[in-house]
Design a protein around this motif. Sequence first.
Motif, PDB file in Angstrom:
ATOM      1  N   ALA A  40     -13.387  -5.362   2.137  1.00 27.02           N
ATOM      2  CA  ALA A  40     -12.177  -6.130   1.826  1.00 27.02           C
ATOM      3  C   ALA A  40     -11.824  -6.025   0.344  1.00 27.02           C
ATOM      4  CB  ALA A  40     -12.379  -7.588   2.224  1.00 27.02           C
ATOM      5  N   PHE A  41     -12.815  -6.127  -0.528  1.00 25.21           N
ATOM      6  CA  PHE A  41     -12.551  -6.058  -1.967  1.00 25.21           C
ATOM      7  C   PHE A  41     -12.165  -4.648  -2.401  1.00 25.21           C
ATOM      8  CE2 PHE A  41     -15.679  -9.797  -2.319  1.00 25.21           C
ATOM      9  CZ  PHE A  41     -14.644 -10.716  -2.217  1.00 25.21           C
ATOM     10  N   ALA A  42     -12.751  -3.641  -1.771  1.00 27.09           N
ATOM     11  CA  ALA A  42     -12.379  -2.258  -2.095  1.00 27.09           C
ATOM     12  C   ALA A  42     -10.914  -2.013  -1.760  1.00 27.09           C
ATOM     13  CB  ALA A  42     -13.281  -1.278  -1.349  1.00 27.09           C
ATOM     14  N   ALA A  43     -10.450  -2.584  -0.641  1.00 24.55           N
ATOM     15  CA  ALA A  43      -9.042  -2.437  -0.263  1.00 24.55           C
ATOM     16  C   ALA A  43      -8.131  -3.112  -1.287  1.00 24.55           C
ATOM     17  CB  ALA A  43      -8.812  -3.018   1.129  1.00 24.55           C
ATOM     18  N   LEU A  44      -8.533  -4.285  -1.776  1.00 24.65           N
ATOM     19  CA  LEU A  44      -7.743  -4.971  -2.803  1.00 24.65           C
ATOM     20  C   LEU A  44      -7.736  -4.181  -4.104  1.00 24.65           C
ATOM     21  CD1 LEU A  44      -8.962  -8.642  -2.216  1.00 24.65           C
ATOM     22  CD2 LEU A  44      -6.759  -7.671  -1.537  1.00 24.65           C
ATOM     23  N   ARG A  45      -8.877  -3.613  -4.455  1.00 23.93           N
ATOM     24  CA  ARG A  45      -8.957  -2.795  -5.669  1.00 23.93           C
ATOM     25  C   ARG A  45      -8.094  -1.548  -5.543  1.00 23.93           C
ATOM     26  NH1 ARG A  45     -14.282   0.108  -5.788  1.00 23.93           N
ATOM     27  NH2 ARG A  45     -13.034   1.230  -4.250  1.00 23.93           N
ATOM     28  N   ASP A  46      -8.133  -0.921  -4.364  1.00 28.87           N
ATOM     29  CA  ASP A  46      -7.372   0.305  -4.168  1.00 28.87           C
ATOM     30  C   ASP A  46      -5.867   0.053  -4.152  1.00 28.87           C
ATOM     31  OD1 ASP A  46      -9.780   1.573  -4.066  1.00 28.87           O
ATOM     32  OD2 ASP A  46      -9.828   1.780  -1.884  1.00 28.87           O
ATOM     33  N   ASP A  47      -5.468  -1.199  -3.936  1.00 27.08           N
ATOM     34  CA  ASP A  47      -4.052  -1.543  -4.011  1.00 27.08           C
ATOM     35  C   ASP A  47      -3.511  -1.263  -5.409  1.00 27.08           C
ATOM     36  OD1 ASP A  47      -2.007  -3.858  -4.839  1.00 27.08           O
ATOM     37  OD2 ASP A  47      -1.725  -3.456  -2.687  1.00 27.08           O
ATOM     38  N   GLY A  48      -4.389  -1.420  -6.399  1.00 25.41           N
ATOM     39  CA  GLY A  48      -4.016  -1.059  -7.769  1.00 25.41           C
ATOM     40  C   GLY A  48      -3.497  -2.181  -8.623  1.00 25.41           C
ATOM     41  N   GLN A  49      -3.082  -3.303  -8.008  1.00 26.41           N
ATOM     42  CA  GLN A  49      -2.498  -4.382  -8.798  1.00 26.41           C
ATOM     43  C   GLN A  49      -3.119  -5.748  -8.512  1.00 26.41           C
ATOM     44  OE1 GLN A  49       1.795  -4.448  -8.746  1.00 26.41           O
ATOM     45  NE2 GLN A  49       1.962  -2.224  -8.728  1.00 26.41           N
ATOM     46  N   LEU A  50      -4.128  -5.795  -7.668  1.00 26.85           N
ATOM     47  CA  LEU A  50      -4.718  -7.076  -7.284  1.00 26.85           C
ATOM     48  C   LEU A  50      -6.107  -7.278  -7.875  1.00 26.85           C
ATOM     49  CD1 LEU A  50      -3.669  -7.073  -3.514  1.00 26.85           C
ATOM     50  CD2 LEU A  50      -2.525  -8.224  -5.423  1.00 26.85           C
ATOM     51  N   LEU A  51      -6.863  -6.200  -7.987  1.00 29.60           N
ATOM     52  CA  LEU A  51      -8.244  -6.276  -8.445  1.00 29.60           C
ATOM     53  C   LEU A  51      -8.601  -4.951  -9.090  1.00 29.60           C
ATOM     54  CD1 LEU A  51     -11.049  -7.811  -8.363  1.00 29.60           C
ATOM     55  CD2 LEU A  51     -11.424  -6.681  -6.163  1.00 29.60           C
ATOM     56  N   SER A  52      -9.362  -5.009 -10.162  1.00 27.50           N
ATOM     57  CA  SER A  52      -9.829  -3.777 -10.806  1.00 27.50           C
ATOM     58  C   SER A  52     -11.273  -3.957 -11.241  1.00 27.50           C
ATOM     59  CB  SER A  52      -8.961  -3.422 -12.018  1.00 27.50           C
ATOM     60  OG  SER A  52      -9.285  -4.247 -13.127  1.00 27.50           O
ATOM     61  N   ASN A  53     -11.917  -2.855 -11.595  1.00 32.69           N
ATOM     62  CA  ASN A  53     -13.299  -2.933 -12.054  1.00 32.69           C
ATOM     63  C   ASN A  53     -13.417  -3.715 -13.355  1.00 32.69           C
ATOM     64  OD1 ASN A  53     -13.991  -1.453  -9.839  1.00 32.69           O
ATOM     65  ND2 ASN A  53     -14.539   0.411 -10.952  1.00 32.69           N
ATOM     66  N   ALA A  54     -12.312  -3.866 -14.070  1.00 31.75           N
ATOM     67  CA  ALA A  54     -12.322  -4.618 -15.328  1.00 31.75           C
ATOM     68  C   ALA A  54     -12.033  -6.105 -15.117  1.00 31.75           C
ATOM     69  CB  ALA A  54     -11.301  -4.035 -16.291  1.00 31.75           C
TER      70      ALA A  54
END
Length: 256
Positions: free
Chosen positions: A102-116
């Motif tokens: 679930a978190f990987a999908a949010l990160r891959d969205d590009g604007q919701l979650l990032s590694n930073a």
Amino acid sequence: MPTADAKPRLHLPRPLLLLLIPFLSLLLLYSYSSSPPPPAAVDVAVPLSPTPPSPHIRMRRAGFRSYEDYLRHQLNKTLDPRLRRVWATRDWHRKVDAFARAFAALRDDGQLLSNASRALCVGARLGQEVAALRLVGVRDAVGIDLAPAPPLVVKGDFHAQPFANDTFDFEFSNVFDHALYPDRFVAEIERTLRPGGVAVLHVAVHRRGDKYSANDLLDVQGLVGLFRRSEVVRISKVDAFGLDTEVILRKKRSSP
């Protein structure tokens, strides 16, 4: 160049460290007595006062004579040795894997979650959500719960988060139904989110919770309407350990 008497250091790969975390958490449960610690261990004072009524949320606080009664009730589940064994063993990898997807999908969205992102998981119990965030690359992630579970979860009451304003870029929770004061639960998320930060909540709609639930969400608008300083990004169906709806909101960058 190391000296002749220098001691070698053990460097464990990050995935191996995450695998060891549930076993460390399992050991921690034996440091608790069979009965929960007194609610005074939570360093906040929240009065037992009414929440503004909502046709979309059914409250179930009739059995609580005080806020301390409510905390004791929640700690009965949080510190139950049998449940903690299940959470740390049988449930651990299943939940970490599901949260990581679930978190990987949010990160891959590009604007919701990032590694930073600096991330918080609200009501994280032993910290499967936190482990999942770190597994997908969000290193600055921590959880809060009434009982700490080091190294992933620190002690904290979600009605009065122990963090400064505008601390986090991302907050996740799947325990909205445990909030005795839904308005305070949401207000604390908005207070500790930075402007532009993202909140993701997994909730059950039209479904009665377990005996530890303090409220039942009858319509998703009951949750959305509490977010006074945020805008809805997306509402979608999910299959998340008995919860059926994902609500994603972004805190406004400026107050109206």
